[in-house]
Enzyme design. Structure first.
Site, mmCIF file in Angstrom:
data_model
loop_
_atom_site.group_PDB
_atom_site.id
_atom_site.type_symbol
_atom_site.label_atom_id
_atom_site.label_comp_id
_atom_site.label_asym_id
_atom_site.label_seq_id
_atom_site.Cartn_x
_atom_site.Cartn_y
_atom_site.Cartn_z
ATOM 1 N N ARG A 189 43.580 -2.582 -32.055
ATOM 2 C CA ARG A 189 42.887 -2.059 -31.000
ATOM 3 C C ARG A 189 42.947 -0.902 -31.558
ATOM 4 O O ARG A 189 41.971 0.704 -31.167
ATOM 5 C CB ARG A 189 43.635 -2.374 -29.642
ATOM 6 C CG ARG A 189 45.718 -1.678 -30.373
ATOM 7 C CD ARG A 189 46.343 -1.753 -28.658
ATOM 8 N NE ARG A 189 47.600 -2.092 -29.362
ATOM 9 C CZ ARG A 189 48.619 -1.766 -29.037
ATOM 10 N NH1 ARG A 189 48.448 -0.359 -28.050
ATOM 11 N NH2 ARG A 189 49.801 -1.314 -29.106
ATOM 12 N N GLY B 10 20.856 -2.238 -6.034
ATOM 13 C CA GLY B 10 20.822 -3.127 -4.828
ATOM 14 C C GLY B 10 21.973 -3.377 -4.908
ATOM 15 O O GLY B 10 21.924 -4.075 -3.654
ATOM 16 N N ASN C 20 21.690 7.288 8.512
ATOM 17 C CA ASN C 20 20.969 6.597 9.702
ATOM 18 C C ASN C 20 21.507 6.342 10.480
ATOM 19 O O ASN C 20 21.193 4.714 12.022
ATOM 20 C CB ASN C 20 19.846 5.560 9.150
ATOM 21 C CG ASN C 20 20.273 4.542 8.927
ATOM 22 O OD1 ASN C 20 21.294 4.174 8.440
ATOM 23 N ND2 ASN C 20 19.480 4.385 7.138
ATOM 24 N N SER D 78 46.692 3.802 -25.410
ATOM 25 C CA SER D 78 46.803 2.080 -25.237
ATOM 26 C C SER D 78 45.786 1.408 -26.108
ATOM 27 O O SER D 78 46.176 0.906 -26.724
ATOM 28 C CB SER D 78 46.544 1.653 -24.190
ATOM 29 O OG SER D 78 47.960 2.027 -23.743
ATOM 30 N N HIS E 273 17.377 -1.080 -1.974
ATOM 31 C CA HIS E 273 16.579 -1.676 -0.606
ATOM 32 C C HIS E 273 15.486 -0.969 -0.284
ATOM 33 O O HIS E 273 14.642 -1.508 0.489
ATOM 34 C CB HIS E 273 17.708 -2.244 0.124
ATOM 35 C CG HIS E 273 18.622 -1.567 1.143
ATOM 36 N ND1 HIS E 273 19.893 -1.286 0.450
ATOM 37 C CD2 HIS E 273 18.496 -1.537 1.758
ATOM 38 C CE1 HIS E 273 20.248 -0.568 1.404
ATOM 39 N NE2 HIS E 273 19.567 -0.582 2.518
ATOM 40 N N HIS F 21 17.013 -4.368 10.541
ATOM 41 C CA HIS F 21 17.524 -4.222 9.222
ATOM 42 C C HIS F 21 17.019 -5.784 8.318
ATOM 43 O O HIS F 21 17.258 -6.683 8.421
ATOM 44 C CB HIS F 21 19.167 -4.029 8.801
ATOM 45 C CG HIS F 21 19.403 -4.050 6.949
ATOM 46 N ND1 HIS F 21 19.600 -2.451 6.916
ATOM 47 C CD2 HIS F 21 20.092 -4.615 6.474
ATOM 48 C CE1 HIS F 21 19.972 -2.867 5.592
ATOM 49 N NE2 HIS F 21 19.640 -4.412 4.694
ATOM 50 N N PHE G 203 41.359 -4.949 -16.617
ATOM 51 C CA PHE G 203 41.169 -3.826 -16.144
ATOM 52 C C PHE G 203 39.148 -4.289 -15.739
ATOM 53 O O PHE G 203 38.534 -3.303 -14.701
ATOM 54 C CB PHE G 203 41.816 -2.934 -16.326
ATOM 55 C CG PHE G 203 43.104 -2.790 -15.838
ATOM 56 C CD1 PHE G 203 43.706 -3.694 -15.474
ATOM 57 C CD2 PHE G 203 44.045 -2.036 -16.576
ATOM 58 C CE1 PHE G 203 45.057 -3.710 -15.436
ATOM 59 C CE2 PHE G 203 45.279 -1.882 -17.232
ATOM 60 C CZ PHE G 203 46.000 -3.446 -16.332
ATOM 61 N N GLU H 89 37.505 1.915 -13.227
ATOM 62 C CA GLU H 89 36.912 1.482 -14.054
ATOM 63 C C GLU H 89 35.524 1.307 -13.576
ATOM 64 O O GLU H 89 34.751 1.240 -14.523
ATOM 65 C CB GLU H 89 37.581 -0.311 -14.385
ATOM 66 C CG GLU H 89 39.100 -0.228 -14.972
ATOM 67 C CD GLU H 89 39.553 0.754 -14.196
ATOM 68 O OE1 GLU H 89 39.731 0.784 -13.265
ATOM 69 O OE2 GLU H 89 41.271 1.225 -14.437
HETATM 70 C C1 LIG Z 1 28.063 -4.366 -2.302
HETATM 71 C C2 LIG Z 1 26.577 -4.741 -1.138
HETATM 72 N N1 LIG Z 1 27.286 -5.464 -0.533
HETATM 73 C C3 LIG Z 1 26.542 -5.713 0.672
HETATM 74 C C4 LIG Z 1 24.965 -5.492 0.165
HETATM 75 C C5 LIG Z 1 23.940 -5.737 1.215
HETATM 76 N N2 LIG Z 1 23.316 -4.947 2.379
HETATM 77 C C6 LIG Z 1 22.327 -5.009 1.768
HETATM 78 S S1 LIG Z 1 21.383 -3.446 2.593
HETATM 79 C C7 LIG Z 1 22.883 -3.089 3.400
HETATM 80 C C8 LIG Z 1 23.188 -2.001 4.637
HETATM 81 C C9 LIG Z 1 23.417 -1.158 4.131
HETATM 82 O O1 LIG Z 1 23.067 0.207 4.835
HETATM 83 P P1 LIG Z 1 23.213 1.276 4.709
HETATM 84 O O2 LIG Z 1 23.543 1.858 2.919
HETATM 85 O O3 LIG Z 1 23.639 2.420 6.103
HETATM 86 O O4 LIG Z 1 21.344 2.115 3.896
HETATM 87 P P2 LIG Z 1 20.358 1.678 5.359
HETATM 88 O O5 LIG Z 1 19.644 0.143 5.125
HETATM 89 O O6 LIG Z 1 20.604 1.994 6.740
HETATM 90 O O7 LIG Z 1 19.204 2.874 5.411
HETATM 91 C C10 LIG Z 1 23.845 -4.305 3.169
HETATM 92 C C11 LIG Z 1 25.421 -4.764 3.869
HETATM 93 C C12 LIG Z 1 24.827 -5.305 -0.442
HETATM 94 N N3 LIG Z 1 23.648 -4.994 -0.903
HETATM 95 N N4 LIG Z 1 25.407 -4.408 -1.893
#
Ligand SMILES: Cc1ncc(C[n+]2csc(CCOP(=O)(O)OP(=O)(O)O)c2C)c(N)n1
Length: 631
Positions: free
Chosen positions: A319, A121, A183, A346, A74, A259, A392, A367
């Site tokens: 398998r 993401g 952060n 296995s 993100h 955020h 799994f 996994e």
């Molecule tokens: C597996 C997953 N769970 C939830 C989210 C939603 N989400 C996006 S950013 C975020 C917070 C991330 O915080 P951090 O890793 O500390 O990054 P920052 O933005 O604080 O730098 C969340 C919960 C996601 N993208 N992926």
């Protein structure tokens, strides 16, 4: 390594400032996105880019390039700002962030953006993918590149991050550097550990990492950390950088509730002024080493190039044939790599491991890591086959889903499918894997019924791009095919047919053998049925099914899987009309009478035949169904 000297500090400061400004500008223009997550890591990336990253933006696939993964995907406004600073994109493109049709999607996606290797993401995945790339660098291509992975601190709650760390230290991946942007804040508030750098450090050390703790806004400390990191031997490195989310302007620095929020136009204007205004400086990223003239990367060594399929003369489990085929593939092609989650005796991946130990990596019982590593290897041109019990693989489903978004390539094998595994009970039985794998965009789903077809289909998988999946069976099954038979992807095999067929039986895997038994029993009673081996579940052989539907009217699909999403639904989907595209007419296919014989009650323990009988998927039940259909 280039040290950040007095003059360079100015340049790096200016670059970090530009990253913050550009992250604000692009997200404000988009009306969404993550400026504050980008701003916390701006200094970390500015030092990396000016002093340590070795990357040729004109040749993103160049084998000697470092790899950079934003596990906290993100924060891509920062990544895209780096692309602008490298001169790879212009300011206009940067400002197209998140707009329809722009390459710069809300989270980074490979192929669309040439400098991105893996889609991120879904948090917690980047380090595992990095482990795959680092394994390739250290053990396969034996190249000196580094894999840099930017991690968020809230993301550290994902177990898959720790799976990756454990694996990285097991394989002594000193070419892997994690950069933790600590952060303090996540999405909704403070993370469990806040700024407790010590706690992260102790945990990472316990997982075998070399840990460096720094202030992530102090350029000298960042530089010293990278300088030390690239010299570490025999261990992966985790740099824990204490940062402020939204660092750079009082409005956002270390503030809650920022955020995933862009600044308003007015706030952005004020912030950019405070930060010193817009700029478009570009910097020259250090070039990776030139490829030696006669370099022989292992990826270019092709092995014999001839796949010698294993021979069978007696019943064998599919398998086991999978393992035989892997070994044959390993001889033919040097880019075959096999990974398994601690069940290789296995799944029979051990047959490959014993023959090619240097191309086998044990993932232990992890996994998610296994799928991430396979996809990471895939980005470096390796054909990674990953196996475990099919049940799994469901743990790694999100990695598989993200692999499709990456347009990545991995070859998955799930053994021990269905209730026919017997006494181990339902925890070990995959009864939803076909549904799961069919739903992956662009996937190929294969389900062989005998050793010969398995060996051929494993060879076919080697040549497939994207996510492919093979379901194998625990029990031995009779041989159905001669060795010269071919099994094209998207095909099927009609085992028995006559012009008098009253019903078509469709199956794959162990239930195909029940259909053969049912065919024999029905024939002895004067009833002719057609039998189709649906070895290619996706893509499916629509033509053969349509012919069978037209000629016999009734299709009975028999599977060792829940009724939802399995073979029965795949057959039904073959008859569903598609919406008109590009002015084509909706084809009106005649829907046949489809009966789904599948596992409908929770199985327990018992002998395979007892469990198949109890589930109603054995030959007597098929015979009874056909007779009921014919009245
Ligand atoms: C597996 C997953 N769970 C939830 C989210 C939603 N989400 C996006 S950013 C975020 C917070 C991330 O915080 P951090 O890793 O500390 O990054 P920052 O933005 O604080 O730098 C969340 C919960 C996601 N993208 N992926």
């Amino acid at each position: 390594m280039v040290e950040v000297q007095a003059l360079a500090v100015e340049k790096v400061t200016e670059l970090a400032r530009q990253f913050r400004v550009d992250s604000i500008r692009s997200t404000t223009a988009a009306g969404s996105g993550h400026p504050t997550s980008s701003m916390s890591a701006a200094d970390l990336m500015a030092v990396l880019m000016t002093g340590y990253l070795k990357y040729d933006f004109d040749r993103p696939d160049y084998a000697y390039n470092d790899r950079l993964i934003f596990s906290k995907g993100h924060a891509c406004p920062l990544l895209y700002s780096m692309y602008k600073a490298a001169g790879a994109i212009d300011d206009k493109e940067l400002m197209s962030l998140r707009k329809f049709g722009s390459r710069l999607e809300g989270h980074p996606v490979p192929k669309i953006i040439p400098w991105v290797d893996v889609a991120t993401g879904s948090l917690g995945q980047g380090l595992a993918l990095g482990v795959g790339m680092a394994l390739n660098g250290k053990y396969l291509d034996k190249l000196d590149y580094k894999v840099w992975v930017l991690l968020g601190d809230s993301e550290m709650a994902e177990g898959s991050v720790w799976e990756a760390m454990a694996c990285a230290s097991h394989y002594k991946l000193d070419n892997l550097v994690g950069i933790l942007d600590m952060n303090r804040l996540g999405q909704r508030g403070e993370t469990a550990l806040g700024w407790n750098s010590h706690a992260y450090a102790e945990r990472a050390k316990a997982f075998g990492c070399h840990v460096i703790e720094i202030d992530g806004h102090d350029l000298k400390q960042i530089d010293d950390a990278y300088k030390a990191a690239v010299k570490v031997q025999g261990q992966p490195v985790l740099i824990i950088a204490k940062t402020e989310k939204g660092h750079g302007i009082p409005l956002t620095a270390n503030q809650d509730n920022w955020h995933g929020k862009p600044l308003s136009a007015e706030q952005a204007q004020e912030a950019i002024k405070l930060l010193g205004g817009e700029s478009s400086i570009t910097i020259k990223v250090a070039a990776p080493p030139q490829m030696p003239a006669k370099a022989q990367l292992s990826a270019e060594i092709t092995g014999s190039g001839k796949y010698a399929a294993p021979h069978y003369s007696a019943p064998a489990a599919t398998r086991e044939a999978y393992g035989d085929a892997l070994k044959a593939l390993g001889t033919a092609y040097a880019d075959v790599v096999v990974i398994d989650a601690e069940v290789s005796n296995s799944t029979y991946a051990e047959k490959f491991a014993k023959a090619f130990l240097d191309r086998y990596f044990e993932m232990f019982i992890a996994e998610q890591l296994m799928v991430g590593v396979g996809l990471g290897l895939g980005t470096r041109g390796k054909k990674a086959f990953a196996s475990t019990f099919a049940a799994f693989l469901s743990r790694a489903y999100d990695f598989i889903r993200m692999g499709a978004i990456s347009r990545g390539t991995i070859k998955l094998c799930g053994s021990h499918a269905g209730c026919s595994i017997g006494a181990d009970g339902p925890s070990q039985m995959a009864l939803e894997d076909i549904a799961m794998m069919r739903a992956i965009h662009g996937s190929t789903v294969l389900y062989p019924s005998d050793a010969v077809s398995t060996a051929r289909l494993v060879e076919a998988m080697y040549h497939l791009d994207g996510i492919s999946y093979m379901r194998t069976t625990r029990e031995k099954t009779k041989l159905l095919y001669k060795e010269d038979e071919t099994f094209p992807i998207g095909g099927s095999k009609v085992l028995y047919s006559s012009k008098d067929d009253a019903v078509t039986l469709i199956a794959a895997g162990i239930t195909l053998h029940e259909c053969v038994k049912a065919y024999e029993e029905l024939k002895s009673q004067g009833i002719n049925v057609r039998v189709i081996d649906l070895y290619s579940v996706k893509p499916i052989d629509v033509k053969t099914l349509e012919t069978a539907a037209k000629e016999t009217g009734h299709l009975v699909v028999v599977e060792d899987h829940w009724p939802e999403g399995g073979l029965g639904d795949a057959v039904l989907d073959a008859f569903a009309a598609q919406p008109p595209s590009r002015g084509e007419k909706i084809s009106s296919k005649k829907m046949p009478n489809v009966v789904k014989i599948a596992v409908r009650e929770m199985p327990g323990s018992g002998a395979p035949h007892e469990l198949m009988d109890a589930a109603g998927i054995s030959a007597p039940h098929i015979v009874a169904t056909v007779k009921a259909l014919l009245g």
